[in-house]
Structure formats: C-alpha cells, structure tokens
Scaffold this active site. Structure first.
Site, PDB file in Angstrom:
ATOM      1  N   ARG A 228      16.431  19.489  71.644  1.00 23.65           N
ATOM      2  CA  ARG A 228      15.296  19.359  71.286  1.00 23.65           C
ATOM      3  C   ARG A 228      13.863  18.834  72.165  1.00 23.65           C
ATOM      4  O   ARG A 228      13.142  19.071  71.990  1.00 23.65           O
ATOM      5  CB  ARG A 228      15.406  18.314  70.314  1.00 23.65           C
ATOM      6  CG  ARG A 228      16.061  18.530  68.893  1.00 23.65           C
ATOM      7  CD  ARG A 228      15.591  17.615  67.820  1.00 23.65           C
ATOM      8  NE  ARG A 228      16.436  18.003  66.500  1.00 23.65           N
ATOM      9  CZ  ARG A 228      17.536  17.577  66.143  1.00 23.65           C
ATOM     10  NH1 ARG A 228      18.162  16.486  66.780  1.00 23.65           N
ATOM     11  NH2 ARG A 228      18.147  17.987  65.019  1.00 23.65           N
TER      12      ARG A 228
ATOM     13  N   ARG B   3      17.470  14.776  49.441  1.00 21.63           N
ATOM     14  CA  ARG B   3      17.570  13.794  50.280  1.00 21.63           C
ATOM     15  C   ARG B   3      16.193  12.898  50.212  1.00 21.63           C
ATOM     16  O   ARG B   3      15.116  13.280  50.029  1.00 21.63           O
ATOM     17  CB  ARG B   3      17.792  14.358  51.658  1.00 21.63           C
ATOM     18  CG  ARG B   3      19.068  14.881  51.949  1.00 21.63           C
ATOM     19  CD  ARG B   3      19.309  15.533  53.002  1.00 21.63           C
ATOM     20  NE  ARG B   3      20.535  15.972  53.399  1.00 21.63           N
ATOM     21  CZ  ARG B   3      21.139  16.895  54.248  1.00 21.63           C
ATOM     22  NH1 ARG B   3      20.063  17.204  55.082  1.00 21.63           N
ATOM     23  NH2 ARG B   3      22.427  17.155  54.554  1.00 21.63           N
TER      24      ARG B   3
ATOM     25  N   LYS C  76      17.887  27.723  59.803  1.00 24.80           N
ATOM     26  CA  LYS C  76      18.654  27.781  60.787  1.00 24.80           C
ATOM     27  C   LYS C  76      20.097  27.674  60.070  1.00 24.80           C
ATOM     28  O   LYS C  76      21.066  28.456  60.625  1.00 24.80           O
ATOM     29  CB  LYS C  76      18.595  26.526  61.686  1.00 24.80           C
ATOM     30  CG  LYS C  76      17.430  26.428  62.590  1.00 24.80           C
ATOM     31  CD  LYS C  76      17.539  25.419  63.665  1.00 24.80           C
ATOM     32  CE  LYS C  76      17.723  23.892  63.033  1.00 24.80           C
ATOM     33  NZ  LYS C  76      16.564  23.606  62.166  1.00 24.80           N
TER      34      LYS C  76
ATOM     35  N   ARG D 158      13.989  21.312  48.453  1.00 23.63           N
ATOM     36  CA  ARG D 158      15.516  21.563  48.871  1.00 23.63           C
ATOM     37  C   ARG D 158      16.370  20.593  47.972  1.00 23.63           C
ATOM     38  O   ARG D 158      16.050  19.285  47.861  1.00 23.63           O
ATOM     39  CB  ARG D 158      15.558  21.015  50.280  1.00 23.63           C
ATOM     40  CG  ARG D 158      16.801  21.663  50.943  1.00 23.63           C
ATOM     41  CD  ARG D 158      16.895  21.741  52.774  1.00 23.63           C
ATOM     42  NE  ARG D 158      16.018  20.480  53.202  1.00 23.63           N
ATOM     43  CZ  ARG D 158      15.784  20.716  54.476  1.00 23.63           C
ATOM     44  NH1 ARG D 158      16.099  21.694  55.071  1.00 23.63           N
ATOM     45  NH2 ARG D 158      15.229  19.606  54.944  1.00 23.63           N
TER      46      ARG D 158
ATOM     47  N   ARG E  17       7.840  15.642  61.045  1.00 24.44           N
ATOM     48  CA  ARG E  17       9.138  16.056  61.610  1.00 24.44           C
ATOM     49  C   ARG E  17       8.757  17.460  62.450  1.00 24.44           C
ATOM     50  O   ARG E  17       8.935  17.800  63.530  1.00 24.44           O
ATOM     51  CB  ARG E  17      10.240  16.522  60.946  1.00 24.44           C
ATOM     52  CG  ARG E  17      10.908  15.179  60.240  1.00 24.44           C
ATOM     53  CD  ARG E  17      11.993  15.254  59.056  1.00 24.44           C
ATOM     54  NE  ARG E  17      12.932  16.057  59.633  1.00 24.44           N
ATOM     55  CZ  ARG E  17      13.923  16.773  58.896  1.00 24.44           C
ATOM     56  NH1 ARG E  17      13.811  16.496  57.460  1.00 24.44           N
ATOM     57  NH2 ARG E  17      15.207  17.393  59.265  1.00 24.44           N
TER      58      ARG E  17
END
Length: 301
Positions: A182, A245, A107, A217, A256
């Site tokens: 969401r 992270r 996104k 990532r 998730r």
C-alpha cells in the site's frame, strides 16, 4: 753417354682425356648428386613437419569450436538459475501477480476469477495475518504481541508472513497478492523479502462509484463472501445472516479512498514496468477479459 733434357712441367701434366682425370670428375659429380639428394630429403622432412603441425593446430581449433556451443548453454542456464533463485524467490515457474485498487474497487471478485483461471494462490494480507495468529506460528506469535499491545504490525513482519505463504506446494502455479503493498516502504519491503511481481493489476474506479459500492455492501460471516444490496444481492436462504460492517459507511469510505490516493503514486513508481491499469467501472466479466488479455500478452512477451 748421351745427356737427355729433363721433361718440362707441361710434359708432366695429365691431359683432360686421361683416365685419372675422368675418374676424379665422376667422383665430384656423384658428390654433388648426393648433396642434392640429402638437401631434398631435409627439405621434404621440414615440409612434412610443417604440414603435420598445421593439421594438428587446425584439428585442435575445430575441436575447441565444436565444444564451445555445447558448453555455452550450460553456463547461461546456470547463471539464469542463480538469478531466479535470488530475485524471484518462491513459486518458481508460476505467475507472480499483485492486484491493487481502492476499497470496493472489485479486487475480491477478480481474485476469485484469476484463481479459477490460472490456479494461482490468492494471498490476502488480513487473511494470512489472522491465520498465522490463529495457528500460533512463530511469525503469528510475534504479530500477536504487537496487536495485543495496540500497535500496528511492522511492515517487515507482514512481508515475512506473506513470504511464508508463498513457500507451499499450493504456490506451484504462482501467487496473487491482495492488500499489499500500500506504500512505497511496503514496495521496498516486498522486494527485500524476495517477492518481486511480474504484473501489478491496478483497478481504476471513480470515487462516487466506490462510495455507492461500499455503502450497500453485505458480508456473510459464515462463508466470508461479500454481496451487495443493489449489484449482487445474497441468495435468499442466507440473506438474513448477512451483515453490514461498521466501517462500510460513507464517511469512513471517503477517508479510506483519500488514504489510497496518497499512496497510489508510490505503487506506480515502484512498479513502473509491471503496472497494468484496468477500468474497473464495468461489468465483472468485461474487466476480467481485459485483465487476462493483458496478463497473457505480458507473459507471452
């Protein structure tokens, strides 16, 4: 003396050829002619009056018809303006887009490209919330109270913040919402806030690809840019400061993804006519090309 016989009644009657008889006939004839002339004049006036009445009525009808087209567009425009003001909310005249997808579906990358092409304002839920808290806006203060108490910020407050973000001049070309909605409840809250999208981009990516993207990532804390060890390595001069992270691990990622799938159908049901499903498991420019073609086609229609 000699007696005479009185004249008979027949002898006393006037003959047809007498002057008196001819005079009386002429008077009757003149009277008939005068009556005919008067009747003719009356009929003439009546006919003229009818013609003038028809002419005036036709003129008024023509004038009414000629005025109707000029009045109709104004009425239609006024009605459309009222509808737009109530339904569309902020950012009139610009594109109103939502982008959705599971974590690591790409996104952020597509948002950057969409902003560059269409000039829309990218509004991320997290970024907007943090900005309002940092700037101590009235909405930010309300949100901070929930955060300090360890509670989730309510949907209606989040939507008010998103709405506030769409009211500035930087939204003259439209807005691009990222991170909401969401859930089905958030779809309804957005509508109540006056944020009705014209297009909802849904990026579809297989679970295993999402996990691979997430685990590798990297995040640059100074610029906020996101990179990937395999697919998009950071420049060498900033590589050392990029971090991973804590939630970018496989276990957290799969959870998730599961949460996203639970709410995915609510998004589709809420925006049946606006959904644009895009295969997100490709090179970014190929994905962007399909998104632009779908958006341009929708707006052209």
């Amino acid at each position: 003396c000699t007696l005479r016989t009185p004249p008979t009644s027949n002898s006393m009657m006037l003959t047809n050829n007498s002057p008196l008889t001819r005079s009386s006939a002429k008077r009757r004839h003149s009277l008939v002619i005068a009556c005919v002339l008067v009747l003719g004049l009356v009929l003439g006036f009546v006919t003229l009056a009818q013609q003038r009445s028809q002419s005036v009525g036709s003129s008024l009808l023509t004038r009414s018809n000629s005025m109707a087209p000029a009045m109709q567009p104004e009425s239609i425009i006024q009605r459309k303006t009222k509808v737009c003001a109530v339904v569309m909310g902020a950012g009139e005249g610009g594109r109103k887009i939502i982008i959705s997808g599971a974590p690591a579906s790409g996104k952020g990358t597509q948002c950057q490209l969409l902003v560059e092409k269409y000039g829309v304002k990218h509004i991320s839920t997290g970024d907007a919330l943090r900005a309002h808290v940092r700037n101590q806006s009235e909405l930010g203060k309300q949100a901070k109270a929930f955060m300090d108490a360890g509670d989730l910020v309510p949907d209606d407050l989040i939507m008010k913040i998103m709405r506030e973000e769409t009211l500035g001049d930087d939204c003259k070309n439209g807005w691009l919402l990222d991170g909401v909605p969401r859930t089905g409840a958030q779809v309804k809250s957005l509508e109540e806030a006056g944020l009705v999208p014209e297009a909802v981009i849904l990026l579809e990516v297989p679970d295993e690809v999402l996990v691979e993207r997430c685990v590798g990532r990297l995040f640059d804390p100074e610029t906020g840019n996101t990179y990937h060890r395999k697919f998009f390595p950071p420049p060498s001069d900033i590589a050392d400061r990029c971090i991973t992270r804590s939630d970018d691990n496989e276990e957290t990622m799969r959870n998730r993804i599961t949460q996203f799938k639970k709410n995915r159908q609510s998004l589709i049901d809420g925006y049946t006519n606006q959904i644009i499903s895009i295969d997100g498991n490709r090179e970014k420019n190929a994905i962007f090309k399909d998104i632009c073609e779908a958006l341009d086609s929708k707006y052209a229609a």
